[in-house]
Write a protein that holds these residues in place. Structure first.
Motif, mmCIF file in Angstrom:
data_model
loop_
_atom_site.group_PDB
_atom_site.id
_atom_site.type_symbol
_atom_site.label_atom_id
_atom_site.label_comp_id
_atom_site.label_asym_id
_atom_site.label_seq_id
_atom_site.Cartn_x
_atom_site.Cartn_y
_atom_site.Cartn_z
ATOM 1 N N ALA A 35 -5.272 7.080 -14.737
ATOM 2 C CA ALA A 35 -4.433 8.088 -14.078
ATOM 3 C C ALA A 35 -3.758 7.513 -12.838
ATOM 4 O O ALA A 35 -2.580 7.800 -12.579
ATOM 5 N N PHE A 36 -4.482 6.695 -12.067
ATOM 6 C CA PHE A 36 -3.875 6.067 -10.888
ATOM 7 C C PHE A 36 -2.728 5.141 -11.281
ATOM 8 O O PHE A 36 -1.656 5.159 -10.680
ATOM 9 N N GLY A 90 5.694 7.194 -10.660
ATOM 10 C CA GLY A 90 6.297 7.360 -9.334
ATOM 11 C C GLY A 90 7.334 6.297 -9.034
ATOM 12 O O GLY A 90 8.382 6.579 -8.464
ATOM 13 N N LEU A 91 7.061 5.048 -9.410
ATOM 14 C CA LEU A 91 8.021 3.981 -9.166
ATOM 15 C C LEU A 91 9.137 3.984 -10.197
ATOM 16 O O LEU A 91 10.240 3.523 -9.925
ATOM 17 N N GLY A 92 8.844 4.501 -11.387
ATOM 18 C CA GLY A 92 9.848 4.522 -12.444
ATOM 19 C C GLY A 92 10.911 5.578 -12.242
ATOM 20 O O GLY A 92 12.013 5.461 -12.754
ATOM 21 N N SER A 93 10.591 6.620 -11.517
ATOM 22 C CA SER A 93 11.588 7.684 -11.295
ATOM 23 C C SER A 93 12.332 7.407 -9.995
ATOM 24 O O SER A 93 12.083 8.013 -8.968
ATOM 25 N N ARG A 94 13.237 6.471 -10.051
ATOM 26 C CA ARG A 94 13.986 6.060 -8.861
ATOM 27 C C ARG A 94 14.936 7.152 -8.374
ATOM 28 O O ARG A 94 15.229 7.243 -7.205
ATOM 29 N N GLY A 108 -9.569 13.249 -8.194
ATOM 30 C CA GLY A 108 -10.643 14.155 -8.604
ATOM 31 C C GLY A 108 -11.670 13.474 -9.480
ATOM 32 O O GLY A 108 -12.868 13.714 -9.356
ATOM 33 N N GLY A 109 -11.208 12.603 -10.362
ATOM 34 C CA GLY A 109 -12.140 11.883 -11.218
ATOM 35 C C GLY A 109 -13.039 10.946 -10.441
ATOM 36 O O GLY A 109 -14.213 10.769 -10.767
ATOM 37 N N VAL A 110 -12.498 10.348 -9.389
ATOM 38 C CA VAL A 110 -13.294 9.418 -8.585
ATOM 39 C C VAL A 110 -14.274 10.162 -7.690
ATOM 40 O O VAL A 110 -15.420 9.748 -7.526
ATOM 41 N N VAL A 111 -13.858 11.278 -7.128
ATOM 42 C CA VAL A 111 -14.679 11.972 -6.137
ATOM 43 C C VAL A 111 -15.516 13.097 -6.748
ATOM 44 O O VAL A 111 -16.722 13.184 -6.524
ATOM 45 N N VAL A 112 -14.887 13.948 -7.534
ATOM 46 C CA VAL A 112 -15.550 15.158 -8.021
ATOM 47 C C VAL A 112 -16.482 14.884 -9.199
ATOM 48 O O VAL A 112 -17.591 15.426 -9.267
ATOM 49 N N ALA A 113 -16.052 14.051 -10.134
ATOM 50 C CA ALA A 113 -16.834 13.839 -11.358
ATOM 51 C C ALA A 113 -18.247 13.313 -11.087
ATOM 52 O O ALA A 113 -19.215 13.863 -11.634
ATOM 53 N N VAL A 164 2.382 13.351 -9.102
ATOM 54 C CA VAL A 164 1.420 13.992 -8.193
ATOM 55 C C VAL A 164 0.208 14.516 -8.960
ATOM 56 O O VAL A 164 -0.936 14.358 -8.519
ATOM 57 N N VAL A 165 0.440 15.128 -10.122
ATOM 58 C CA VAL A 165 -0.674 15.633 -10.937
ATOM 59 C C VAL A 165 -1.572 14.487 -11.386
ATOM 60 O O VAL A 165 -2.805 14.589 -11.336
ATOM 61 N N LEU A 166 -0.966 13.379 -11.817
ATOM 62 C CA LEU A 166 -1.777 12.222 -12.223
ATOM 63 C C LEU A 166 -2.559 11.643 -11.045
ATOM 64 O O LEU A 166 -3.719 11.245 -11.196
ATOM 65 N N LEU A 167 -1.927 11.608 -9.886
ATOM 66 C CA LEU A 167 -2.618 11.092 -8.703
ATOM 67 C C LEU A 167 -3.826 11.948 -8.351
ATOM 68 O O LEU A 167 -4.924 11.429 -8.130
ATOM 69 N N TRP A 168 -3.647 13.263 -8.318
ATOM 70 C CA TRP A 168 -4.766 14.138 -7.971
ATOM 71 C C TRP A 168 -5.823 14.173 -9.069
ATOM 72 O O TRP A 168 -7.010 14.358 -8.787
#
Length: 127
Positions: free
Chosen positions: A41-42, A49-53, A72-77, A64-68
């Motif tokens: 996801a990161f 994010g970089l592809g949408s210039r 969430g997967g790193v912290v919450v899971a 933004v959804v993929l980032l969060w």
């Protein structure tokens, strides 16, 4: 002398430990997969994010959804998985989520250190 009979069989309640264990196993598996998918996801968040210039609002929202989702997967899971594993008393799952939490903590600390060093100014430059 009356014959010995076994105890009467009662139907199991809907909250039986077997049902809880099956749903807990599914939750543990889902949280483990979420944690494993966090790096993907990161990376996808960065690529999108970089592809949408041209800063298309749709792709910005996807990024933004993929980032969060990754955060969430790193912290919450690991935290929720550890709580569930303690609740259902599954020792292998507790160990797995403890290791996942430790790895996540190390990665987060290294990311923060990298971010701190990346934000420093080079000698002679004004930030």
């Amino acid at each position: 002398m009356p014959p010995h009979r076994s105890a009467p069989v009662h139907s199991a309640p809907s909250d039986s430990p077997r049902t809880l264990s099956a749903s807990a196993r599914r939750m543990i598996a889902g949280l483990s997969l979420w944690w494993l998918a966090s790096p993907v996801a990161f990376v996808l968040s960065t690529v999108v994010g970089l592809g949408s210039r041209d800063r298309d609002p749709l792709w910005e929202a996807v990024s933004v959804v993929l980032l969060w989702s990754g955060i969430g997967g790193v912290v919450v899971a690991p935290a929720v998985g550890l709580l569930i594993a303690f609740r259902v008393r599954q020792r292998p799952a507790r160990r797995r989520f403890a290791v996942m939490g430790a790895v996540s903590l190390v990665v987060c600390v290294l990311a923060l250190l990298f971010w701190q060093f990346a934000m420093e100014c080079a000698p002679g430059q004004v930030c």
